[in-house]
Design a protein around this motif. Structure first.
Motif, PDB file in Angstrom:
ATOM      1  N   ALA A  25       0.813  -1.213   0.000  1.00  0.00           N
ATOM      2  CA  ALA A  25       0.000   0.000   0.000  1.00  0.00           C
ATOM      3  C   ALA A  25       0.849   1.266   0.000  1.00  0.00           C
ATOM      4  CB  ALA A  25      -0.976   0.008   1.177  1.00  0.00           C
ATOM      5  N   ILE A  26       1.998   1.208  -0.674  1.00  0.00           N
ATOM      6  CA  ILE A  26       2.837   2.383  -0.848  1.00  0.00           C
ATOM      7  C   ILE A  26       2.342   3.152  -2.067  1.00  0.00           C
ATOM      8  CG2 ILE A  26       5.174   3.217  -1.300  1.00  0.00           C
ATOM      9  CD1 ILE A  26       4.913   1.976   1.450  1.00  0.00           C
ATOM     10  N   GLU A  27       2.118   4.449  -1.896  1.00  0.00           N
ATOM     11  CA  GLU A  27       1.702   5.248  -3.033  1.00  0.00           C
ATOM     12  C   GLU A  27       2.849   5.397  -4.026  1.00  0.00           C
ATOM     13  OE1 GLU A  27       0.058   8.994  -1.965  1.00  0.00           O
ATOM     14  OE2 GLU A  27      -1.436   8.154  -0.593  1.00  0.00           O
ATOM     15  N   SER A  28       2.523   5.511  -5.304  1.00  0.00           N
ATOM     16  CA  SER A  28       3.511   5.687  -6.375  1.00  0.00           C
ATOM     17  C   SER A  28       4.604   4.628  -6.310  1.00  0.00           C
ATOM     18  CB  SER A  28       4.124   7.094  -6.314  1.00  0.00           C
ATOM     19  OG  SER A  28       3.137   8.093  -6.335  1.00  0.00           O
ATOM     20  N   PRO A  29       4.251   3.344  -6.345  1.00  0.00           N
ATOM     21  CA  PRO A  29       5.253   2.296  -6.144  1.00  0.00           C
ATOM     22  C   PRO A  29       6.347   2.275  -7.208  1.00  0.00           C
ATOM     23  CG  PRO A  29       3.159   1.365  -6.875  1.00  0.00           C
ATOM     24  CD  PRO A  29       2.888   2.795  -6.537  1.00  0.00           C
ATOM     25  N   ARG A  30       6.020   2.541  -8.461  1.00  0.00           N
ATOM     26  CA  ARG A  30       7.050   2.521  -9.494  1.00  0.00           C
ATOM     27  C   ARG A  30       8.056   3.660  -9.286  1.00  0.00           C
ATOM     28  NH1 ARG A  30       8.352  -1.525 -12.892  1.00  0.00           N
ATOM     29  NH2 ARG A  30       8.748  -0.068 -14.594  1.00  0.00           N
ATOM     30  N   LEU A  31       7.545   4.837  -8.963  1.00  0.00           N
ATOM     31  CA  LEU A  31       8.440   5.965  -8.713  1.00  0.00           C
ATOM     32  C   LEU A  31       9.335   5.673  -7.518  1.00  0.00           C
ATOM     33  CD1 LEU A  31       9.463   8.852  -8.998  1.00  0.00           C
ATOM     34  CD2 LEU A  31       7.479   9.616  -7.671  1.00  0.00           C
ATOM     35  N   GLU A  32       8.752   5.153  -6.457  1.00  0.00           N
ATOM     36  CA  GLU A  32       9.555   4.885  -5.268  1.00  0.00           C
ATOM     37  C   GLU A  32      10.579   3.787  -5.533  1.00  0.00           C
ATOM     38  OE1 GLU A  32       8.090   4.875  -1.433  1.00  0.00           O
ATOM     39  OE2 GLU A  32       6.792   6.625  -1.712  1.00  0.00           O
ATOM     40  N   ALA A  33      10.216   2.810  -6.336  1.00  0.00           N
ATOM     41  CA  ALA A  33      11.182   1.766  -6.699  1.00  0.00           C
ATOM     42  C   ALA A  33      12.373   2.378  -7.426  1.00  0.00           C
ATOM     43  CB  ALA A  33      10.506   0.709  -7.563  1.00  0.00           C
ATOM     44  N   ARG A  34      12.107   3.317  -8.334  1.00  0.00           N
ATOM     45  CA  ARG A  34      13.207   3.976  -9.053  1.00  0.00           C
ATOM     46  C   ARG A  34      14.076   4.780  -8.100  1.00  0.00           C
ATOM     47  NH1 ARG A  34       9.187   4.894 -12.915  1.00  0.00           N
ATOM     48  NH2 ARG A  34       8.941   7.089 -12.294  1.00  0.00           N
ATOM     49  N   LEU A  35      13.451   5.490  -7.156  1.00  0.00           N
ATOM     50  CA  LEU A  35      14.235   6.272  -6.205  1.00  0.00           C
ATOM     51  C   LEU A  35      15.132   5.376  -5.357  1.00  0.00           C
ATOM     52  CD1 LEU A  35      11.485   8.798  -5.028  1.00  0.00           C
ATOM     53  CD2 LEU A  35      13.505   9.335  -6.402  1.00  0.00           C
ATOM     54  N   LEU A  36      14.585   4.256  -4.909  1.00  0.00           N
ATOM     55  CA  LEU A  36      15.367   3.341  -4.074  1.00  0.00           C
ATOM     56  C   LEU A  36      16.512   2.713  -4.854  1.00  0.00           C
ATOM     57  CD1 LEU A  36      12.438   1.577  -2.182  1.00  0.00           C
ATOM     58  CD2 LEU A  36      14.060   3.211  -1.204  1.00  0.00           C
ATOM     59  N   LEU A  37      16.235   2.279  -6.077  1.00  0.00           N
ATOM     60  CA  LEU A  37      17.291   1.644  -6.862  1.00  0.00           C
ATOM     61  C   LEU A  37      18.329   2.664  -7.292  1.00  0.00           C
ATOM     62  CD1 LEU A  37      18.381  -0.930  -8.062  1.00  0.00           C
ATOM     63  CD2 LEU A  37      16.937  -0.550 -10.081  1.00  0.00           C
ATOM     64  N   GLY A  38      17.887   3.863  -7.646  1.00  0.00           N
ATOM     65  CA  GLY A  38      18.847   4.908  -7.982  1.00  0.00           C
ATOM     66  C   GLY A  38      19.749   5.237  -6.809  1.00  0.00           C
ATOM     67  N   HIS A  39      19.170   5.276  -5.612  1.00  0.00           N
ATOM     68  CA  HIS A  39      19.959   5.524  -4.404  1.00  0.00           C
ATOM     69  C   HIS A  39      20.990   4.417  -4.198  1.00  0.00           C
ATOM     70  CE1 HIS A  39      20.882   6.736  -0.310  1.00  0.00           C
ATOM     71  NE2 HIS A  39      20.487   5.564   0.148  1.00  0.00           N
ATOM     72  N   ALA A  40      20.580   3.174  -4.391  1.00  0.00           N
ATOM     73  CA  ALA A  40      21.492   2.047  -4.199  1.00  0.00           C
ATOM     74  C   ALA A  40      22.614   2.041  -5.224  1.00  0.00           C
ATOM     75  CB  ALA A  40      20.720   0.736  -4.262  1.00  0.00           C
ATOM     76  N   MET A  41      22.305   2.478  -6.452  1.00  0.00           N
ATOM     77  CA  MET A  41      23.295   2.451  -7.535  1.00  0.00           C
ATOM     78  C   MET A  41      24.097   3.744  -7.640  1.00  0.00           C
ATOM     79  SD  MET A  41      21.021   0.548 -10.493  1.00  0.00           S
ATOM     80  CE  MET A  41      22.308   0.761 -11.752  1.00  0.00           C
ATOM     81  N   GLY A  42      23.647   4.796  -6.922  1.00  0.00           N
ATOM     82  CA  GLY A  42      24.351   6.070  -7.009  1.00  0.00           C
ATOM     83  C   GLY A  42      24.066   6.816  -8.290  1.00  0.00           C
ATOM     84  N   VAL A  43      22.875   6.618  -8.864  1.00  0.00           N
ATOM     85  CA  VAL A  43      22.473   7.333 -10.073  1.00  0.00           C
ATOM     86  C   VAL A  43      21.090   7.942  -9.835  1.00  0.00           C
ATOM     87  CG1 VAL A  43      23.796   5.773 -11.553  1.00  0.00           C
ATOM     88  CG2 VAL A  43      21.373   5.309 -11.138  1.00  0.00           C
ATOM     89  N   THR A  44      20.654   8.801 -10.735  1.00  0.00           N
ATOM     90  CA  THR A  44      19.347   9.421 -10.573  1.00  0.00           C
ATOM     91  C   THR A  44      18.242   8.484 -11.049  1.00  0.00           C
ATOM     92  OG1 THR A  44      19.338  10.427 -12.777  1.00  0.00           O
ATOM     93  CG2 THR A  44      20.380  11.680 -10.992  1.00  0.00           C
ATOM     94  N   ALA A  45      17.050   8.731 -10.540  1.00  0.00           N
ATOM     95  CA  ALA A  45      15.894   7.965 -11.000  1.00  0.00           C
ATOM     96  C   ALA A  45      15.649   8.183 -12.487  1.00  0.00           C
ATOM     97  CB  ALA A  45      14.657   8.372 -10.188  1.00  0.00           C
ATOM     98  N   GLU A  46      15.982   9.366 -12.972  1.00  0.00           N
ATOM     99  CA  GLU A  46      15.813   9.654 -14.396  1.00  0.00           C
ATOM    100  C   GLU A  46      16.728   8.784 -15.245  1.00  0.00           C
ATOM    101  OE1 GLU A  46      16.183  11.907 -12.016  1.00  0.00           O
ATOM    102  OE2 GLU A  46      14.143  12.741 -12.014  1.00  0.00           O
ATOM    103  N   THR A  47      17.939   8.522 -14.742  1.00  0.00           N
ATOM    104  CA  THR A  47      18.861   7.654 -15.466  1.00  0.00           C
ATOM    105  C   THR A  47      18.266   6.262 -15.635  1.00  0.00           C
ATOM    106  OG1 THR A  47      20.791   8.864 -14.663  1.00  0.00           O
ATOM    107  CG2 THR A  47      21.165   6.608 -15.418  1.00  0.00           C
TER     108      THR A  47
END
Length: 297
Positions: A25-47
């Motif tokens: 029940a997390i809102e905007s799950p795809r966006l949040e997934a990108r933010l989390l993975l970008g954080h883990a990889m050291g890149v932006t969600a846009e990348t």
């Protein structure tokens, strides 16, 4: 935490993480997934959005798994990332402070409208400074202003000072851990405050990101949510310089009650600016003129 293995693509990781976040029940799950993975990889969600076929490095898999586990437990995204944007600033956050929210930017707008001269040498006070977001946002727009931020929590005052330094504002600000106005002498042109205003009994019913992970001291406004406003109303007449303005954040439906407390204390409501959702959020107050009418709304 994820069945994806090193060597799989960004798209595969995002697909699975999005499904797990949606189920939680997390809102905007795809966006949040990108933010989390970008954080883990050291890149932006846009990348990640541009190249879903990029392979996730092995060293990022564990970091992503830990971050995803935390978010599925409703740890706030800002706490996982360690940062939150506010106004034009990038601020560090921690469990010692409230996470800055867009609704609070209405206080910055109200403060700047009250003092439209960009070169005004304002003396600014922020009571319950938290991350320092309100004070630092005003200082960033008023280059001749100097401000003091006060918080009862020493860790919050230290974090605010670090945020001031990171945003190039340390030379025009000071932060201290104290019982709000009790440690202060002198007057200020602008007083800002986002006080605790949630009714005590309502806190457990808030979204888990807030109820479980944000500091109770910064949320709990007492049985009716107005305890902090009573303290502020009593303190503000002595803190405001002639011509000074206080801008207070309100909870939903609190305008009339807080205006009543302000009038009783010798303060005059000036205006109330809504947030983006149309809720009365930023109440501006001034001292009543000596010998003036009881109300000049």
């Amino acid at each position: 935490m994820t069945a994806c293995e090193p060597g799989e693509t960004v798209g595969a990781f995002l697909c699975q993480a999005g499904q797990m976040l949606r189920a939680a029940a997390i809102e905007s799950p795809r966006l949040e997934a990108r933010l989390l993975l970008g954080h883990a990889m050291g890149v932006t969600a846009e990348t990640l959005l541009r190249d879903s076929r990029m392979v996730v490095p092995a060293e990022a898999v564990a970091r992503f798994g830990a971050a995803l586990k935390a978010r599925l437990a409703h740890v706030p995204m800002a706490h996982i990332l360690g940062r939150q944007g506010f106004w034009t600033l990038d601020l560090a956050v921690s469990p010692a402070t409230l996470i800055p929210r867009p609704d609070s930017e209405s206080l910055v707008e109200a403060a700047l409208a009250a003092f439209p001269d960009a070169e005004a040498p304002l003396r600014v006070l922020d009571l319950g400074t938290g991350t320092g977001c309100l004070l630092l946002a005003v200082l960033s727009e008023r280059p001749r202003a100097f401000g003091i931020g006060v918080d009862r929590e020493p860790a919050a005052a230290a974090l605010a000072a670090a945020n001031a330094a990171a945003n190039g504002l340390a030379g025009r600000s000071a932060f201290l851990a104290a019982d709000w106005a009790g440690a202060l002498a002198g007057t200020f042109d602008l007083v800002l405050s986002n006080p605790p205003y949630i009714e005590s009994a309502a806190i457990s019913g808030l979204m888990p990101e807030v109820a479980r992970h944000e500091p109770g001291l910064a949320l709990d406004g007492g049985p009716d949510g107005l305890d902090a406003y009573r303290l502020l109303a009593a303190a503000l007449p002595a803190l405001l310089a002639p011509g000074g303005v206080a801008v207070l954040e309100l909870g939903q439906g609190q305008r009339a009650a807080v205006e009543g407390l302000a009038r009783t204390a010798g303060l005059r409501p000036l205006s109330c600016r809504p947030d983006l959702g149309g809720v009365d959020r930023a109440l501006s107050l001034a001292k009543k003129p000596v010998g003036g009418p009881a109300s000049e709304d």
